[in-house]
Motif scaffolding. Structure first.
Motif, PDB file in Angstrom:
ATOM      1  N   ASP A 109      25.024  84.975  82.289  1.00 45.92           N
ATOM      2  CA  ASP A 109      24.270  84.168  83.250  1.00 45.92           C
ATOM      3  C   ASP A 109      24.610  82.688  83.150  1.00 45.92           C
ATOM      4  N   ALA A 110      25.246  82.284  82.052  1.00 42.88           N
ATOM      5  CA  ALA A 110      25.654  80.890  81.911  1.00 42.88           C
ATOM      6  C   ALA A 110      26.672  80.507  82.979  1.00 42.88           C
ATOM      7  N   VAL A 113      25.182  78.595  85.882  1.00 38.42           N
ATOM      8  CA  VAL A 113      24.926  77.172  85.636  1.00 38.42           C
ATOM      9  C   VAL A 113      26.197  76.369  85.883  1.00 38.42           C
ATOM     10  N   VAL A 298      17.399  82.002  84.031  1.00 38.78           N
ATOM     11  CA  VAL A 298      18.334  80.876  83.969  1.00 38.78           C
ATOM     12  C   VAL A 298      17.577  79.557  84.071  1.00 38.78           C
ATOM     13  N   VAL A 302      17.660  76.520  81.343  1.00 36.95           N
ATOM     14  CA  VAL A 302      18.180  75.216  81.772  1.00 36.95           C
ATOM     15  C   VAL A 302      17.119  74.141  81.543  1.00 36.95           C
ATOM     16  N   CYS A 345      21.788  85.585  76.612  1.00 38.34           N
ATOM     17  CA  CYS A 345      22.306  84.501  77.450  1.00 38.34           C
ATOM     18  C   CYS A 345      21.607  83.165  77.223  1.00 38.34           C
ATOM     19  N   ILE A 349      23.344  79.506  77.784  1.00 37.74           N
ATOM     20  CA  ILE A 349      22.992  78.642  78.914  1.00 37.74           C
ATOM     21  C   ILE A 349      22.809  77.208  78.433  1.00 37.74           C
ATOM     22  N   THR A 353      25.061  74.138  79.695  1.00 33.27           N
ATOM     23  CA  THR A 353      24.370  72.968  80.235  1.00 33.27           C
ATOM     24  C   THR A 353      24.795  71.707  79.491  1.00 33.27           C
TER      25      THR A 353
END
Length: 422
Positions: A109-110, A113, A298, A302, A345, A349, A353
């Motif tokens: 899922d990163a 981003v 996510v 974040v 994840c 993430i 970020t």
């Protein structure tokens, strides 16, 4: 939103200042990341819904192409494609090299981003393409290499080393559950439709999508306002009749709803499981539900990253430039690759970020991208513990090597640094 609200360097944080950092971070995480991530997750979830069965059939029928196909499935943003491959290995459908290729190629899922940053700043397009291409190429080549020298969890050095133990069999319950099943997709497990979290998620996702749709329109308008006035930066205003007030309220409400969905899903470190993948691949309505849940996941991480950076700099009395200096050497590559060892994840993430915020270098980003396994390691861990342990090692080694190669290349050729470090 790249134009984050500045923070005074002070060791004493007032309640008002802390609240301002929190709300601005919630606003920015929703309007700068969530709304774009939601659109991408919805698109890729739909593509997985209509194509996953074909991929499974294709990969089973073409054993010689399995590392290539596995890397392709891992390359798709999110963890769904990679998760599908793991039970296939446990059943003996694919090679161990396919597992390695898939895990190396996936950014989990990163990836959302990183891709979402392109919508805010087009200079991130080149790094996004390069990191995904690198992960894919390394995944394919490393996967074929693993199969070529016959590396397996019991022979971690392949033909050049000893064999440790025997292949770990499936558990009795798992074996019985798989017996007689023809379709991997149709027979993936499902979520149990009970509990307050299930009800909140399945009843609240429509409201979340409505707010997110409004947020996406507002985010697009913000991009236009930035283009018209490069000095524009939305103020923290609570008056809903003003432009900045609307921005504040939509961002705040959107992040609040995302946190509610995140808590309701009860998947705090890994949002995708075999049950959620099974739901998504067998029901279009569940695709919408879990696309919202995945985006909320996510958003939460974040937001955590934003808060860690903002409060960390404020408390330590340092600037982003100071943090960047510590995130650009060989040590940063090793740390980023080590973070990739952590399943799930969430931590990844935060690492991605950090790159978007200019905290770590591109070589560190590449090392983390190759090393991390997203949520895909969990189903492998359940079925084949030895394979999951060795897989993390076999993906970390190329991560460090490739990260250090990029570090050397960017040191030798400044033009590469200009292109890959916006």
């Amino acid at each position: 939103m790249n134009k984050r609200l500045g923070c005074r360097m002070s060791l004493n944080i007032s309640a008002a200042q802390a609240l301002e950092i929190l709300v601005v971070s919630m606003r920015d995480s929703f309007l700068a990341v969530t709304v774009f991530v939601a659109a991408m997750i919805l698109l890729f979830s739909w593509l997985q819904f209509i194509t996953a069965g074909r991929f499974v059939g294709w990969i089973g029928e073409n054993r010689g192409l399995q590392p290539l196909i596995g890397a392709m499935m891992g390359l798709t943003p999110g963890c769904g494609g990679a998760i599908i491959v793991m039970p296939m290995y446990a059943r003996g459908y694919v090679t161990y090299g396919t597992v390695i290729a898939t895990l190396i190629a996936t950014l989990g899922d990163a990836a959302f981003v990183l891709i979402g940053a392109v919508f805010q700043d087009s200079s991130y397009l080149t790094p996004v393409i390069v990191v995904h291409t690198t992960s894919f190429v390394v995944g394919v080549s490393w996967g074929y290499g693993v199969d070529l020298i016959e590396v397996t969890p019991t022979t971690p050095l392949g033909r050049f080393g000893p064999k440790f133990g025997t292949d770990e069999p499936l558990g009795e319950e798992v074996a019985k559950a798989m017996e007689g099943k023809d379709s991997l997709i149709e027979n993936l497990p499902r979520e149990v439709p009970e509990g307050w979290g299930y009800r909140v998620l399945h009843q609240g996702y429509r409201i979340w999508w409505l707010v997110t749709a409004v947020g996406l329109c507002l985010a697009i308008l913000l991009l236009g306002w930035y283009a018209q006035d490069p000095e524009y930066s939305p103020e923290l205003v609570w008056d809903p009749t003003t432009r900045d007030g609307i921005v504040t309220w939509v961002g705040f409400i959107g992040s609040s709803l995302s946190i509610i969905l995140y808590v309701s899903s009860k998947n705090f470190f890994a949002d995708d499981t075999e049950a959620t993948i099974g739901d998504k691949l067998n029901s279009l309505d569940e695709t919408l539900v879990h696309a919202a849940s995945e985006t909320a996941f996510v958003t939460f991480w974040v937001l955590i990253a934003y808060l860690v950076f903002e409060f960390g700099m404020l408390l330590a009395g340092i600037k982003e430039s100071d943090m960047s200096e510590n995130g650009s050497g060989a040590g940063a590559v090793l740390v980023a690759a080590t973070i990739g060892l952590i399943p799930g994840c969430g931590p990844q993430i935060i690492a991605i970020t950090a790159y978007v915020e200019g905290i770590i270098s591109f070589p560190a980003l590449v090392a983390n991208a190759i090393s991390q396994d997203g949520d895909a390691l969990f189903p492998l861990l359940v079925r084949h513990k030895v394979a999951s342990i060795w897989a993390t090692i076999h993906t970390t080694l190329p991560a460090i090597i490739v990260g250090l190669v990029f570090l050397w290349a960017m040191g030798q050729y400044p033009s590469i640094t200009d292109a890959l470090q916006p």
